[in-house]
Design an enzyme around this catalytic site. Structure first.
Site, PDB file in Angstrom:
ATOM      1  N   ARG A 150      12.305 -16.247  20.903  1.00 12.77           N
ATOM      2  CA  ARG A 150      11.734 -14.901  20.861  1.00 12.77           C
ATOM      3  C   ARG A 150      10.472 -14.853  20.010  1.00 12.77           C
ATOM      4  O   ARG A 150       9.477 -14.248  20.388  1.00 12.77           O
ATOM      5  CB  ARG A 150      12.767 -13.913  20.317  1.00 12.77           C
ATOM      6  CG  ARG A 150      13.953 -13.792  21.265  1.00 12.77           C
ATOM      7  CD  ARG A 150      15.110 -13.072  20.651  1.00 12.77           C
ATOM      8  NE  ARG A 150      16.233 -13.068  21.578  1.00 12.77           N
ATOM      9  CZ  ARG A 150      17.477 -12.917  21.218  1.00 12.77           C
ATOM     10  NH1 ARG A 150      17.791 -12.744  19.943  1.00 12.77           N
ATOM     11  NH2 ARG A 150      18.439 -12.909  22.119  1.00 12.77           N
ATOM     12  N   SER A 205       1.942   3.553   2.291  1.00 14.07           N
ATOM     13  CA  SER A 205       2.954   3.629   3.344  1.00 14.07           C
ATOM     14  C   SER A 205       3.410   2.261   3.832  1.00 14.07           C
ATOM     15  O   SER A 205       4.415   2.154   4.518  1.00 14.07           O
ATOM     16  CB  SER A 205       2.408   4.402   4.550  1.00 14.07           C
ATOM     17  OG  SER A 205       1.404   3.630   5.209  1.00 14.07           O
ATOM     18  N   GLY A 206       2.641   1.227   3.519  1.00 12.29           N
ATOM     19  CA  GLY A 206       2.916  -0.108   4.042  1.00 12.29           C
ATOM     20  C   GLY A 206       2.325  -0.324   5.428  1.00 12.29           C
ATOM     21  O   GLY A 206       2.160  -1.455   5.870  1.00 12.29           O
ATOM     22  N   HIS A 242      15.482 -13.336  11.590  1.00  9.63           N
ATOM     23  CA  HIS A 242      15.338 -13.187  13.038  1.00  9.63           C
ATOM     24  C   HIS A 242      13.903 -13.247  13.544  1.00  9.63           C
ATOM     25  O   HIS A 242      13.684 -13.589  14.703  1.00  9.63           O
ATOM     26  CB  HIS A 242      15.952 -11.861  13.494  1.00  9.63           C
ATOM     27  CG  HIS A 242      17.435 -11.810  13.331  1.00  9.63           C
ATOM     28  ND1 HIS A 242      18.187 -10.769  13.813  1.00  9.63           N
ATOM     29  CD2 HIS A 242      18.316 -12.667  12.733  1.00  9.63           C
ATOM     30  CE1 HIS A 242      19.472 -10.981  13.526  1.00  9.63           C
ATOM     31  NE2 HIS A 242      19.560 -12.125  12.864  1.00  9.63           N
ATOM     32  N   CYS A 297       0.867  -1.177   0.000  1.00 11.25           N
ATOM     33  CA  CYS A 297       0.000   0.000   0.000  1.00 11.25           C
ATOM     34  C   CYS A 297       0.902   1.225   0.000  1.00 11.25           C
ATOM     35  O   CYS A 297       2.127   1.094  -0.118  1.00 11.25           O
ATOM     36  CB  CYS A 297      -0.990  -0.009   1.162  1.00 11.25           C
ATOM     37  SG  CYS A 297      -0.327   0.270   2.813  1.00 11.25           S
ATOM     38  N   ARG A 354      18.320 -18.957  18.857  1.00 12.04           N
ATOM     39  CA  ARG A 354      17.848 -18.016  19.885  1.00 12.04           C
ATOM     40  C   ARG A 354      16.627 -17.237  19.419  1.00 12.04           C
ATOM     41  O   ARG A 354      15.813 -16.790  20.224  1.00 12.04           O
ATOM     42  CB  ARG A 354      18.972 -17.071  20.304  1.00 12.04           C
ATOM     43  CG  ARG A 354      19.358 -16.044  19.260  1.00 12.04           C
ATOM     44  CD  ARG A 354      20.543 -15.184  19.731  1.00 12.04           C
ATOM     45  NE  ARG A 354      20.763 -14.052  18.877  1.00 12.04           N
ATOM     46  CZ  ARG A 354      21.528 -14.060  17.793  1.00 12.04           C
ATOM     47  NH1 ARG A 354      22.143 -15.168  17.434  1.00 12.04           N
ATOM     48  NH2 ARG A 354      21.685 -12.964  17.067  1.00 12.04           N
TER      49      ARG A 354
END
Length: 148
Positions: free
Chosen positions: A142, A73-74, A104, A71, A138
């Site tokens: 998260r 601006s996202g 990540h 879009c 790791r």
């Protein structure tokens, strides 16, 4: 490390992202990906949630898939997609962020700000996002804490 083989890509956006979406669809088809285009199908004014929700729903319910949302601006498509429990949509504006979102954060939807990135950068982000694997390790712990 997760080596997800992407077999299908769901894509959508709004009027501001229409032109870039059309180019992305052609590029992805040329690269051999199965693409489901959720629209819009013209540059006429359109409401991004009408297209972001179906993309997010399909990514949630279909293994081995990623989503692409575009879009102005996202932000709108990103906020909408992230309302879905198993979606990790990432707003990116360069290929490094697209890579880190996958490596990540195990992002499964990339959100592209069509009015703020040039076409070359947009394509670099797209290709990086769909070809980069989640590192796990790791980061797995998260990512597991994201959903509440």
């Amino acid at each position: 490390m997760s080596n997800m083989k992407v077999n299908k890509i769901f894509i959508g956006g709004d009027h501001a992202g229409f032109e870039l979406k059309e180019k992305f669809v052609a590029f992805l088809n040329e690269k051999g990906y199965e693409v489901k285009d959720h629209g819009p199908y013209s540059a006429e004014s359109a409401d991004y949630p009408d297209f972001a929700h179906p993309v997010a729903s399909d990514v949630e319910s279909t293994d081995g898939t990623l989503g692409v949302l575009i879009c102005g601006s996202g932000n709108g498509v990103c906020m909408t997609a992230n309302k879905h429990a198993n979606i990790r949509a990432a707003l990116c504006w360069n290929k490094e962020l697209a890579a880190l979102a996958r490596q990540h954060n195990n992002a499964n939807v990339i959100c592209v700000p069509a009015r703020f990135v040039d076409e070359n950068t947009a394509f670099e982000m797209l290709e990086t996002f769909i070809t980069t694997d989640f590192e796990g390790g790791r980061h797995e712990r998260r990512v597991g804490k994201i959903s509440c």
